[in-house]
Write a protein that holds these residues in place. Structure first.
Motif, short mmCIF file in Angstrom:
data_model
loop_
_atom_site.label_atom_id
_atom_site.label_comp_id
_atom_site.label_asym_id
_atom_site.label_seq_id
_atom_site.Cartn_x
_atom_site.Cartn_y
_atom_site.Cartn_z
N GLY A 105 0.87 -1.35 0.11
CA GLY A 105 -0.07 0.09 -0.23
C GLY A 105 0.88 1.21 0.03
N ILE A 106 1.86 1.13 0.90
CA ILE A 106 2.72 2.69 0.66
C ILE A 106 3.54 2.64 -0.56
N ARG A 107 3.84 1.58 -1.16
CA ARG A 107 4.70 1.69 -2.58
C ARG A 107 3.82 2.44 -3.34
N GLU A 108 2.34 2.00 -3.60
CA GLU A 108 1.34 2.34 -4.37
C GLU A 108 1.46 3.93 -4.20
N LEU A 109 1.08 4.33 -2.73
CA LEU A 109 0.54 5.69 -2.51
C LEU A 109 1.86 6.60 -2.94
N LEU A 110 3.14 6.16 -2.61
CA LEU A 110 4.33 6.87 -2.92
C LEU A 110 4.49 7.18 -4.30
N ILE A 111 4.27 6.17 -5.22
CA ILE A 111 4.20 6.44 -6.58
C ILE A 111 3.29 7.67 -7.06
N GLU A 112 2.08 7.60 -6.37
CA GLU A 112 0.89 8.57 -6.66
C GLU A 112 1.38 9.84 -6.17
N VAL A 113 1.91 9.95 -5.09
CA VAL A 113 2.08 11.34 -4.45
C VAL A 113 3.35 11.86 -5.10
N VAL A 114 4.34 11.09 -5.32
CA VAL A 114 5.71 11.59 -5.95
C VAL A 114 5.26 12.22 -7.44
N GLY A 115 4.06 11.55 -8.14
CA GLY A 115 3.60 12.10 -9.37
C GLY A 115 3.04 13.42 -9.32
N ARG A 116 2.60 13.74 -8.20
CA ARG A 116 1.99 14.97 -7.99
C ARG A 116 2.71 16.09 -7.28
N ILE A 117 3.77 15.82 -6.72
CA ILE A 117 4.38 16.90 -6.00
C ILE A 117 4.79 18.00 -6.92
N HIS A 118 4.76 19.28 -6.35
CA HIS A 118 5.14 20.51 -7.27
C HIS A 118 4.48 20.58 -8.62
N MET A 119 3.29 19.69 -8.80
CA MET A 119 2.59 19.73 -10.07
C MET A 119 1.39 20.89 -10.10
N PRO A 120 0.91 21.09 -11.23
CA PRO A 120 -0.26 22.09 -11.16
C PRO A 120 -1.66 21.54 -10.36
N GLY A 121 -1.93 22.19 -9.73
CA GLY A 121 -3.10 21.98 -8.76
C GLY A 121 -2.83 21.25 -7.21
N PHE A 122 -1.34 20.95 -6.96
CA PHE A 122 -0.85 20.65 -5.83
C PHE A 122 0.25 21.63 -5.35
N GLU A 123 0.38 22.90 -5.59
CA GLU A 123 1.29 23.71 -5.31
C GLU A 123 1.30 23.92 -3.83
N VAL A 124 -0.04 24.17 -3.28
CA VAL A 124 0.19 24.46 -1.67
C VAL A 124 0.31 23.29 -0.78
N PRO A 125 0.23 22.14 -1.05
CA PRO A 125 0.62 20.80 -0.21
C PRO A 125 1.74 20.10 -0.46
N SER A 126 2.48 20.79 -1.56
CA SER A 126 3.59 20.27 -1.99
C SER A 126 4.76 20.24 -0.75
N ASP A 127 4.94 21.28 -0.04
CA ASP A 127 5.87 21.13 0.97
C ASP A 127 5.64 20.01 2.02
N PHE A 128 4.45 19.77 2.44
CA PHE A 128 4.17 18.81 3.20
C PHE A 128 4.28 17.41 2.81
N PHE A 129 3.99 17.33 1.40
CA PHE A 129 4.31 16.03 0.60
C PHE A 129 5.80 15.62 0.92
N HIS A 130 6.62 16.57 0.92
CA HIS A 130 8.05 16.15 1.39
C HIS A 130 8.06 15.30 2.57
N HIS A 131 7.56 15.94 3.60
CA HIS A 131 7.53 15.26 4.78
C HIS A 131 6.66 13.76 4.58
N PHE A 132 5.66 13.61 3.99
CA PHE A 132 4.96 12.73 3.99
C PHE A 132 5.77 11.53 3.21
#
Length: 297
Positions: free
Chosen positions: A87-114
């Motif tokens: 489950g973690i492997r799959e969610l990491l793939i999805e979150v990494v694919g969205r970090i600093h991408m359009p629509g996710f500018e605001v939460p991207s800093d927290f994505f790094h911690h996540f």
């Protein structure tokens, strides 16, 4: 994954992001130094809280005998941690694919911690499985049955992540407090629960915003399709705990028949509902689910 509109960010969301980011820094630990892995764990004791076993509440719990139940608890725990790895492997793939991408500018800093924390969780869960079970059980992901719009796809990704985390946390929080379990098992569950409490708080805020954005972007029929898909995902995730390979490794005859019997056994429903009580209440409160009826899969 297409470009989506900006999140409908609120002051509350910004405050939550800041608070959780600060806590991630303050609570940081090095997992490679935190865990002291004993060579072996005792075989003649429970590795999982008995009430969390998939046979609990059925006649099998009463007839298998304590020795078999203890053996079953070992392999159910290995399956549970294996599900975390996948489950973690799959969610990491999805979150990494969205970090600093359009629509996710605001939460991207927290994505790094996540991302950093989840990678470490995957390591210590896999370490437990390989050290004490000498394997990681396989897993198959539930695939989407439609080509979703970007807003729908993004909503589903983070809603699946949230549900997965809340389901796991039910087990973590229970086992972390169970003095009948060995120190290593309690620590793995305690530390994961500590981190997941932040991830769940973040996930609930983000999912609420993504739900708002999705409902603005697609029609009512699509929203109903999304609800139906998520309800199937809830049942699919719950059923993944019933693993015939676990029953085989525990030495139980006809493991597939036992799996089918347990999945169909209505006496298991209250225990499953208890495990998903919190995410289900959240889905109802936010309007993601219109009712709490789940399909039979």
């Amino acid at each position: 994954m297409g470009v989506t509109a900006p999140l409908p960010v609120t002051d509350r969301f910004m405050e939550v992001l800041e608070r959780l980011s600060e806590r991630s820094v303050e609570d940081y630990y090095n997992p490679y130094q935190t865990f002291q892995w004993p060579e072996t764990l005792e075989e003649n004791r429970f590795w999982m809280t008995p009430e969390l076993l998939t046979v609990y509440g059925t006649e099998h719990y009463d007839t298998l005998g304590e020795e078999t139940l203890q053996r079953l608890s070992k392999w159910e725990s290995i399956n549970f941690y294996s599900l975390n790895v996948h489950g973690i492997r799959e969610l990491l793939i999805e979150v990494v694919g969205r970090i600093h991408m359009p629509g996710f500018e605001v939460p991207s800093d927290f994505f790094h911690h996540f991302i950093g924390e989840e990678n470490e969780h995957m390591w210590f869960f896999s370490e437990f499985c390989r050290r004490y079970g000498h394997k990681i059980y396989g897993s198959t992901a539930m695939r989407a049955d439609a080509a979703w719009e970007p807003e729908v796809e993004n909503f589903l990704v983070f809603t699946r992540i949230l549900f997965f985390e809340e389901l796991v946390d039910h087990y973590n929080s229970r086992m972390a407090k169970d003095d009948s379990l060995c120190h290593t098992i309690r620590e793995v569950n305690r530390i994961h629960h500590q981190d997941e409490s932040r991830h769940i708080a973040f996930g609930r805020e983000l999912v609420s915003l993504l739900h708002t954005r999705m409902c603005q972007a697609v029609g009512a029929e699509r929203v109903r399709e999304v609800e139906a898909y998520l309800k199937r995902y809830v049942v699919y995730s719950t059923n993944s705990l019933y693993n015939p390979h676990v029953y085989r490794d525990a030495g139980i005859p006809d493991p597939l028949a036992l799996r089918n019997s347990l999945v169909a056994d209505e006496r298991r429903r209250p225990h499953e509902r208890k495990a998903i009580r919190k995410p289900l209440a959240f889905f109802l409160k936010t309007g993601i689910f219109s009712d709490d009826t789940l399909p039979v899969v």
